[in-house]
Each structure stands twice: as C-alpha cells, then as structure tokens.
Design an enzyme around this catalytic site. Structure first.
Site, short mmCIF file in Angstrom:
data_model
loop_
_atom_site.label_atom_id
_atom_site.label_comp_id
_atom_site.label_asym_id
_atom_site.label_seq_id
_atom_site.Cartn_x
_atom_site.Cartn_y
_atom_site.Cartn_z
CE LYS A 11 -33.43 -34.08 9.14
NZ LYS A 11 -33.49 -35.88 9.01
CG ASP A 130 -31.73 -32.97 6.47
OD1 ASP A 130 -32.62 -33.51 5.80
OD2 ASP A 130 -30.89 -33.40 7.83
#
Length: 289
Positions: A11, A130
């Site tokens: 990410k 996240d």
C-alpha cells in the site's frame, strides 16, 4: 484438502495529510492510496488448531505470537482451525502497509477456504486503520481514522520505484514527533491523463509525516535523493516511512533506475513496480482441492 491463497499488495500513500486529532488520540487523515504489483502472499487450509508459518525473504525477525496481525485476523473471523503460511516479501515497519495487507489477505483467503464472512467494518478497524483499505486493494481516498473510504477518478498506471533503506520506523513515534496536527485536507483529485499530470498534482499535496520521520530516520533523505538522481518525476515518502516512492515516465525507465540503484545500494530493498493498477485480489486468490 481445500486450500486458498491471496495476494497482499504493498500500500502506497501518494499523499498523507494529517487534518486533526480526536480526543481519544486517534489522528484524522486524508490520503490518496494506491497499491503496487508487489507484495506478500497468504495461503491457508483447514487444520486442527490455528497455526502460522512465516517464510520468504523478509521473514527474518517476524514473531509468530498471538499478537501477529495474521492470527488476529483469523480469530476476528472466528476461525480456529487453519494452518496459515505467510510468504513475506515486503519489509516491516516500512510505511507500505505490509502487516495490514497480510491481515486483509488472510480474511480474503479464509472466506474461500473456510466459507466465513468478512467481519463488520468497525471490527476490522480493531486490526488497524489501514486494514479496511487493504481489503479493497484499489485506488481510493482514505479519510477519518481510516474508516471512510471514497472512490477516486480512474488513475493511469504509474511506473515507480519503491525504496526502503532497511531501517524500521515505528508509526507511533512519528506521530508523536509531528507538531502540526491540523493541516488542510487534500485538493480535489482530478482525472489524470498520464503519470506526468499525477506528478504535477502531487507537488502541491503533502505527506505531513515526512518531516518528523526524516528527523527520526535520516536515511529517508538518502532514499529521496537517490530517486531524484535517477530523474524521478516526483519522489516522496510513503505512510510513516521509511519506504519512499519515485514516479517515472515509463516502466522501462523505472527498471533501469532500479538496476542502477541496486548496484549503488545493495543493502536496500528496491523494486520497480506499477502503482495504481488496482490489483484484483480476489482474482489472484487460488482455491485448490
């Protein structure tokens, strides 16, 4: 025996604006998040009891304790009868969501191997801010404490180099070092026609954690300088660091720069990647019997 595999892509926070802090201490963020075509892989199958085996080039030093996010994700899904293998390729404490991506991939794989449902969004947040966006693994705007996820205009494929100097950076330390916590949110995200348009827009946005992370981890400056020496269109730190990304005109240019950087910095983790390619994690999962 039924087995499932799921990809856990890196990410990347192209932007990371810190816009406030709640009374409970959680920070409010505004971030354009994309995913790379490199990452870890999780495989699971039914077994007696719950276990985790970690392999791969970045497995060293990772604990297989009860607090491991992969095992926490399995327990959150109500699974106690799975043998899980994590093939670890992403560096840890690196600002690219490795642990969160692994937890999300575990949940996806368990859906296939054990037929469980993805837990509710508020439960998933218990694993980390996240994890919800890593479950989506597509380009999105993340805000709030990670609980708000909004679509963005379709991004072009972004050729890039990812660099990590091999120095772990712990997110709580970076947030504690952040002095200004009420920054302005991102500008509206336009529809970029190419990588140059994206790089130009990014120059007017921020990663508010880059400054405090640089003070805690000076090698981040070396990574950014190395990317700029390879004529990156744009370079910035991702997340809370220490990983950095540079955008390049083409993937061929990025690969050439990657080779040069590996020669100059053999101890760093360096990858030529494509960002914003919206990894189809369910299609990359494999179910075998």
């Amino acid at each position: 025996m039924r087995k499932a595999e799921a990809f856990a892509p890196a990410k990347i926070n192209l932007t990371l604006h810190v816009t406030g802090q709640r009374q409970d201490g959680y920070h409010l963020l505004d971030s354009l998040v994309v995913f790379a075509d490199v990452g870890d892989r999780v495989s699971v199958h039914k077994a007696d009891g719950l276990s985790l085996c970690i392999s791969g080039p970045k497995a060293s030093g990772l604990a297989v304790g009860a607090d491991n996010l992969v095992l926490r994700a399995a327990r959150l899904a109500g699974v106690t009868n799975a043998a899980i293998t994590l093939d670890k390729h992403l560096p840890t404490a690196a600002g690219i969501g490795g642990g969160s991506a692994d937890a999300a991939a575990t949940l996806r794989a368990l859906c296939i191997s054990h037929g469980v449902s993805i837990p509710a969004p508020d439960e998933i947040l218990e694993l980390g801010a996240d994890v919800p966006i890593c479950l989506a693994s597509t380009s999105l705007r993340m805000s709030g404490i990670g609980d708000r996820i909004d679509p963005v205009p379709t991004l072009p494929s972004l050729p890039a180099i990812l660099i990590n100097p091999g120095v772990p950076v712990h997110t709580p330390d970076v947030f504690r070092a952040l002095e200004a916590k009420t920054g302005a949110p991102m500008s509206n995200i336009p529809a970029f026609s190419n990588v140059s348009d994206c790089a130009k827009w990014l120059r007017d946005q921020r990663n508010d954690l880059e400054g405090p992370a640089l003070r805690l981890c000076p090698p981040i400056a070396d990574c950014l300088a190395a990317l700029r020496e390879q004529n990156a269109l744009f370079a910035r730190m991702s997340g809370s660091g220490a990983s950095c990304f540079g955008l390049f005109a083409t993937l061929e240019v990025a690969k050439a720069g990657c080779a040069a950087l590996r020669r100059a910095h053999p101890s760093w983790w360096i990858q030529a990647v494509t960002l914003g390619c919206d990894v189809s994690v369910f299609q990359s999962s494999r179910d075998t019997t």
